[in-house]
Design a protein around this motif. Structure first.
Motif, PDB file in Angstrom:
ATOM      1  N   LEU A 130       0.825  -1.204   0.000  1.00  0.00           N
ATOM      2  CA  LEU A 130       0.000   0.000   0.000  1.00  0.00           C
ATOM      3  C   LEU A 130       0.861   1.257   0.000  1.00  0.00           C
ATOM      4  CD1 LEU A 130      -2.806  -1.054   2.508  1.00  0.00           C
ATOM      5  CD2 LEU A 130      -3.067  -0.660   0.058  1.00  0.00           C
ATOM      6  N   PHE A 131       1.962   1.228   0.751  1.00  0.00           N
ATOM      7  CA  PHE A 131       2.864   2.377   0.778  1.00  0.00           C
ATOM      8  C   PHE A 131       3.437   2.649  -0.614  1.00  0.00           C
ATOM      9  CE2 PHE A 131       7.279   3.871   0.991  1.00  0.00           C
ATOM     10  CZ  PHE A 131       7.084   5.110   1.589  1.00  0.00           C
ATOM     11  N   VAL A 132       3.897   1.589  -1.263  1.00  0.00           N
ATOM     12  CA  VAL A 132       4.465   1.750  -2.604  1.00  0.00           C
ATOM     13  C   VAL A 132       3.415   2.275  -3.572  1.00  0.00           C
ATOM     14  CG1 VAL A 132       5.426   0.502  -4.580  1.00  0.00           C
ATOM     15  CG2 VAL A 132       6.243  -0.005  -2.268  1.00  0.00           C
ATOM     16  N   MET A 133       2.223   1.696  -3.531  1.00  0.00           N
ATOM     17  CA  MET A 133       1.177   2.078  -4.470  1.00  0.00           C
ATOM     18  C   MET A 133       0.719   3.509  -4.242  1.00  0.00           C
ATOM     19  SD  MET A 133      -2.574   0.420  -4.992  1.00  0.00           S
ATOM     20  CE  MET A 133      -3.094   1.250  -3.487  1.00  0.00           C
ATOM     21  N   ILE A 134       0.531   3.887  -2.978  1.00  0.00           N
ATOM     22  CA  ILE A 134       0.040   5.227  -2.670  1.00  0.00           C
ATOM     23  C   ILE A 134       1.121   6.283  -2.907  1.00  0.00           C
ATOM     24  CG2 ILE A 134      -0.771   6.712  -0.794  1.00  0.00           C
ATOM     25  CD1 ILE A 134      -2.145   4.162   0.357  1.00  0.00           C
ATOM     26  N   ARG A 135       2.353   5.933  -2.576  1.00  0.00           N
ATOM     27  CA  ARG A 135       3.445   6.912  -2.683  1.00  0.00           C
ATOM     28  C   ARG A 135       4.012   7.004  -4.094  1.00  0.00           C
ATOM     29  NH1 ARG A 135       6.331  10.418  -3.182  1.00  0.00           N
ATOM     30  NH2 ARG A 135       7.977  11.268  -1.828  1.00  0.00           N
ATOM     31  N   PHE A 136       4.113   5.871  -4.767  1.00  0.00           N
ATOM     32  CA  PHE A 136       4.796   5.862  -6.060  1.00  0.00           C
ATOM     33  C   PHE A 136       3.907   5.412  -7.223  1.00  0.00           C
ATOM     34  CE2 PHE A 136       8.018   4.952  -2.773  1.00  0.00           C
ATOM     35  CZ  PHE A 136       8.838   6.070  -2.950  1.00  0.00           C
ATOM     36  N   GLY A 137       2.676   5.033  -6.949  1.00  0.00           N
ATOM     37  CA  GLY A 137       1.808   4.540  -8.004  1.00  0.00           C
ATOM     38  C   GLY A 137       2.058   3.061  -8.279  1.00  0.00           C
ATOM     39  N   TRP A 138       1.449   2.583  -9.386  1.00  0.00           N
ATOM     40  CA  TRP A 138       1.595   1.166  -9.737  1.00  0.00           C
ATOM     41  C   TRP A 138       1.940   1.076 -11.217  1.00  0.00           C
ATOM     42  CZ3 TRP A 138       2.683  -2.267  -6.336  1.00  0.00           C
ATOM     43  CH2 TRP A 138       2.610  -3.636  -6.642  1.00  0.00           C
ATOM     44  N   LEU A 139       1.782  -0.070 -11.810  1.00  0.00           N
ATOM     45  CA  LEU A 139       2.281  -0.334 -13.158  1.00  0.00           C
ATOM     46  C   LEU A 139       1.836   0.704 -14.178  1.00  0.00           C
ATOM     47  CD1 LEU A 139       1.854  -4.223 -13.409  1.00  0.00           C
ATOM     48  CD2 LEU A 139       3.890  -2.909 -12.785  1.00  0.00           C
ATOM     49  N   ARG A 140       0.578   1.093 -14.137  1.00  0.00           N
ATOM     50  CA  ARG A 140       0.070   2.051 -15.107  1.00  0.00           C
ATOM     51  C   ARG A 140       0.760   3.406 -14.969  1.00  0.00           C
ATOM     52  NH1 ARG A 140      -2.186   0.769 -19.504  1.00  0.00           N
ATOM     53  NH2 ARG A 140      -3.812  -0.493 -18.500  1.00  0.00           N
ATOM     54  N   ASP A 141       1.138   3.749 -13.727  1.00  0.00           N
ATOM     55  CA  ASP A 141       1.842   5.018 -13.521  1.00  0.00           C
ATOM     56  C   ASP A 141       3.294   4.930 -13.974  1.00  0.00           C
ATOM     57  OD1 ASP A 141      -0.350   6.417 -11.970  1.00  0.00           O
ATOM     58  OD2 ASP A 141      -0.045   4.658 -10.697  1.00  0.00           O
ATOM     59  N   TRP A 142       3.871   3.762 -13.861  1.00  0.00           N
ATOM     60  CA  TRP A 142       5.277   3.594 -14.234  1.00  0.00           C
ATOM     61  C   TRP A 142       5.451   3.386 -15.740  1.00  0.00           C
ATOM     62  CZ3 TRP A 142       5.972  -0.714 -10.007  1.00  0.00           C
ATOM     63  CH2 TRP A 142       5.797  -0.139  -8.735  1.00  0.00           C
ATOM     64  N   PHE A 143       4.504   2.628 -16.300  1.00  0.00           N
ATOM     65  CA  PHE A 143       4.588   2.302 -17.735  1.00  0.00           C
ATOM     66  C   PHE A 143       3.228   2.617 -18.368  1.00  0.00           C
ATOM     67  CE2 PHE A 143       6.956  -0.864 -15.207  1.00  0.00           C
ATOM     68  CZ  PHE A 143       8.251  -0.519 -15.564  1.00  0.00           C
ATOM     69  N   PRO A 144       3.011   3.872 -18.771  1.00  0.00           N
ATOM     70  CA  PRO A 144       1.688   4.290 -19.273  1.00  0.00           C
ATOM     71  C   PRO A 144       1.153   3.428 -20.410  1.00  0.00           C
ATOM     72  CG  PRO A 144       3.098   6.188 -18.919  1.00  0.00           C
ATOM     73  CD  PRO A 144       3.973   4.982 -18.752  1.00  0.00           C
ATOM     74  N   GLY A 145       2.013   2.854 -21.220  1.00  0.00           N
ATOM     75  CA  GLY A 145       1.544   2.074 -22.357  1.00  0.00           C
ATOM     76  C   GLY A 145       1.423   0.590 -22.087  1.00  0.00           C
ATOM     77  N   ILE A 146       1.531   0.180 -20.825  1.00  0.00           N
ATOM     78  CA  ILE A 146       1.515  -1.244 -20.494  1.00  0.00           C
ATOM     79  C   ILE A 146       0.151  -1.858 -20.788  1.00  0.00           C
ATOM     80  CG2 ILE A 146       0.784  -0.978 -18.101  1.00  0.00           C
ATOM     81  CD1 ILE A 146       2.800  -3.167 -17.351  1.00  0.00           C
ATOM     82  N   SER A 147       0.165  -3.120 -21.163  1.00  0.00           N
ATOM     83  CA  SER A 147      -1.087  -3.831 -21.460  1.00  0.00           C
ATOM     84  C   SER A 147      -1.923  -3.992 -20.190  1.00  0.00           C
ATOM     85  CB  SER A 147      -0.774  -5.204 -22.054  1.00  0.00           C
ATOM     86  OG  SER A 147      -1.945  -5.993 -22.134  1.00  0.00           O
ATOM     87  N   GLN A 148      -3.241  -3.907 -20.351  1.00  0.00           N
ATOM     88  CA  GLN A 148      -4.153  -4.092 -19.218  1.00  0.00           C
ATOM     89  C   GLN A 148      -4.056  -5.504 -18.646  1.00  0.00           C
ATOM     90  OE1 GLN A 148      -5.771  -1.772 -17.715  1.00  0.00           O
ATOM     91  NE2 GLN A 148      -6.885  -3.065 -16.258  1.00  0.00           N
ATOM     92  N   TRP A 149      -3.573  -6.438 -19.457  1.00  0.00           N
ATOM     93  CA  TRP A 149      -3.385  -7.807 -18.962  1.00  0.00           C
ATOM     94  C   TRP A 149      -2.423  -7.809 -17.774  1.00  0.00           C
ATOM     95  CZ3 TRP A 149      -6.077 -12.064 -19.908  1.00  0.00           C
ATOM     96  CH2 TRP A 149      -6.828 -12.139 -21.074  1.00  0.00           C
ATOM     97  N   PHE A 150      -1.335  -7.060 -17.865  1.00  0.00           N
ATOM     98  CA  PHE A 150      -0.370  -7.011 -16.770  1.00  0.00           C
ATOM     99  C   PHE A 150      -0.976  -6.345 -15.535  1.00  0.00           C
ATOM    100  CE2 PHE A 150       2.467  -7.402 -20.457  1.00  0.00           C
ATOM    101  CZ  PHE A 150       3.294  -8.416 -20.029  1.00  0.00           C
ATOM    102  N   VAL A 151      -1.745  -5.293 -15.769  1.00  0.00           N
ATOM    103  CA  VAL A 151      -2.384  -4.598 -14.647  1.00  0.00           C
ATOM    104  C   VAL A 151      -3.366  -5.526 -13.931  1.00  0.00           C
ATOM    105  CG1 VAL A 151      -3.840  -2.638 -13.994  1.00  0.00           C
ATOM    106  CG2 VAL A 151      -2.096  -2.369 -15.776  1.00  0.00           C
ATOM    107  N   MET A 152      -4.088  -6.330 -14.708  1.00  0.00           N
ATOM    108  CA  MET A 152      -5.075  -7.234 -14.129  1.00  0.00           C
ATOM    109  C   MET A 152      -4.422  -8.393 -13.373  1.00  0.00           C
ATOM    110  SD  MET A 152      -8.112  -9.365 -16.069  1.00  0.00           S
ATOM    111  CE  MET A 152      -6.963 -10.550 -16.796  1.00  0.00           C
ATOM    112  N   LEU A 153      -3.291  -8.866 -13.891  1.00  0.00           N
ATOM    113  CA  LEU A 153      -2.653 -10.052 -13.304  1.00  0.00           C
ATOM    114  C   LEU A 153      -1.623  -9.718 -12.240  1.00  0.00           C
ATOM    115  CD1 LEU A 153      -2.175 -12.161 -16.564  1.00  0.00           C
ATOM    116  CD2 LEU A 153      -3.944 -12.433 -14.812  1.00  0.00           C
ATOM    117  N   ILE A 154      -1.043  -8.515 -12.296  1.00  0.00           N
ATOM    118  CA  ILE A 154      -0.001  -8.143 -11.334  1.00  0.00           C
ATOM    119  C   ILE A 154      -0.444  -6.873 -10.611  1.00  0.00           C
ATOM    120  CG2 ILE A 154       2.429  -7.576 -11.009  1.00  0.00           C
ATOM    121  CD1 ILE A 154       3.011  -8.902 -13.697  1.00  0.00           C
TER     122      ILE A 154
END
Length: 449
Positions: free
Chosen positions: A359-383
């Motif tokens: 939660l700290f990492v996600m709230i403070r630094f965001g998650w995959l979509r914030d790090w890699f704007p063009g990432i596939s939604q498959w990765f966001v859904m699975l990771i």
């Protein structure tokens, strides 16, 4: 004639007393063993039934008149405010007590031996208690109820994330089917209110009443409340008390205590009632009922993983516990002894640190979509935090199972870690999520809207 003069005869000749065995083991009467949670749950259900029947007399299940009928109950009907408050707080109490009862039964190994079926019935009752509360949530037809159910219905449609990625939603839409089955369409309206009313006053109470009867009957059928193996040899009257009058008077006193507590809370705290539901003005933040906020938090990472995959896997785990764990030597013993207690504490600490770190990492630094704007939604859904947390918990439990050669220890670890995570995710949703589902340390930090 003589049979009616002794405790055994009284019990055998009375239907309401016959639910108990003639004698009850002294270990089962220890307050710190069961805490009376099962019977408290039954009493709360009776309060809900009694107050619900009264409320049903004055309530009108129509989007045009439902809100006003609730206001009339509160402001005009003599004693209506107290009755509604008692119904509300008894229902909330049932949710808390049913989870506490689940914890007690699991940590004392009371599903072991020949009690697996009753554990399954208990898990079904847990689901029905949650659904019963959720179905009643919409009936006041205020802003709180309307948007909470809207969020809940959207969670029911969470499978659409997967079907959209596969491009088959137009052909196969299980999420949409569940949503329409629940509320009768894409938005909450009269069909939803009618369905929720029917579920709340007929189907779910009857299901709960039948299953609770079977649940109590199975306790007696399975030899009474569980107790440690060292007491298994107690036969006849050894270390046992007559159910009448000892147990019956204890239960009567507990009933009076439950009624007094619920009545006291009902006098001090009113059940919430906001302005009438207005679909044109959504609540922000729009939150589901508090007992589903853990799922809503997971859904904010991935609709499919948080709203369907993880909850379904959790239910499968709960149902499978008595069939995966058959180590009967731990029956009736809190935490399965000192070794089990160490596993429980270790799993709780691991779960707390893991979830808080994510939660700290996600709230403070965001998650995959914030790090890699063009990432596939498959990765966001699975990771995401939901899937990573579940996967690491399963891995931890498997390591413990192999190291200790014990399915009971593995079950203790997995059950504890998942429950701690559920509490944390629920707490985040209740206290730290504000407008647009952003994280805030307090309500005072919310932006003016």
């Amino acid at each position: 004639m003589e049979s009616t003069k002794n405790p055994s005869g009284i019990i055998n000749r009375n239907f309401f007393l016959h639910i108990h065995s003639n004698r009850v083991h002294v270990h089962s009467m220890k307050p710190t063993y069961t805490f009376g949670l099962g019977i408290i749950l039954g009493f709360l259900f009776l309060i809900m039934l009694f107050t619900g029947v009264i409320l049903m007399i004055y309530y009108t299940p129509s989007v045009e008149t439902a809100y006003q009928s609730v206001k009339d109950i509160v402001n005009i009907v003599p004693g209506g405010r107290i009755i509604r408050n008692m119904h509300r707080w008894a229902s909330q109490g049932m949710i808390i007590v049913v989870f506490l009862h689940l914890l007690r039964v699991f940590y004392t190994g009371s599903y072991l031996g020949n009690r697996s079926l009753n554990w399954v019935i208990g898990v079904v009752l847990l689901i029905i208690v949650l659904l019963s509360n959720f179905s009643g949530y919409l009936l006041p037809w205020d802003q709180l109820a309307y948007w909470a159910v809207t969020i809940g219905s959207n969670i029911a449609a969470s499978a659409r994330e997967l079907t959209d990625l596969l491009g088959i939603t137009n052909l196969f839409d299980p999420g949409g089917f569940l949503k329409k089955l629940l509320i009768g369409g894409e938005t909450v309206g009269q069909p939803a209110l009618s369905r929720f009313f029917t579920l709340h006053v007929i189907f779910l109470p009857l299901s709960m009443l039948i299953l609770m009867g079977i649940h109590f009957w199975r306790i007696r059928k399975d030899g009474g409340l569980s107790r440690p193996v060292r007491y298994a040899g107690d036969k006849g009257s050894t270390n046992k008390w007559y159910a009448w009058p000892v147990l019956m008077w204890t239960e009567l006193g507990l009933l009076l205590l439950v009624v007094v507590v619920v009545l006291f809370i009902a006098i001090l705290a009113d059940a919430p009632l906001l302005e009438q539901a207005n679909p044109s003005f959504p609540e922000n933040p729009a939150k589901s009922p508090w007992y589903f906020l853990g799922i809503q938090e997971l859904v904010s990472y991935s609709a499919f993983a948080g709203g369907l995959l993880i909850p379904v896997l959790y239910l499968v785990f709960l149902f499978s516990i008595p069939y995966r764990d058959r180590e009967d030597r731990y029956v009736g013993e809190w935490f399965s002894g000192k070794s089990g207690l160490k596993v429980v504490l270790g799993a709780a600490v691991f779960a707390f640190l893991l979830v808080v770190l994510q939660l700290f990492v996600m709230i403070r630094f965001g998650w995959l979509r914030d790090w890699f704007p063009g990432i596939s939604q498959w990765f966001v859904m699975l990771i995401n935090p939901a899937t990573l947390t579940g996967g690491l918990f399963i891995l931890m439990a498997e390591i413990i199972r192999r190291k200790r050669q014990s399915t009971r220890m593995a079950a203790l670890a997995l059950f504890t870690s998942t429950f701690v995570a559920l509490i944390i995710f629920t707490a985040i949703g209740i206290w730290f999520r504000g407008p647009n589902w952003d994280f805030f340390w307090s309500v005072n930090q919310w932006p003016a809207i």
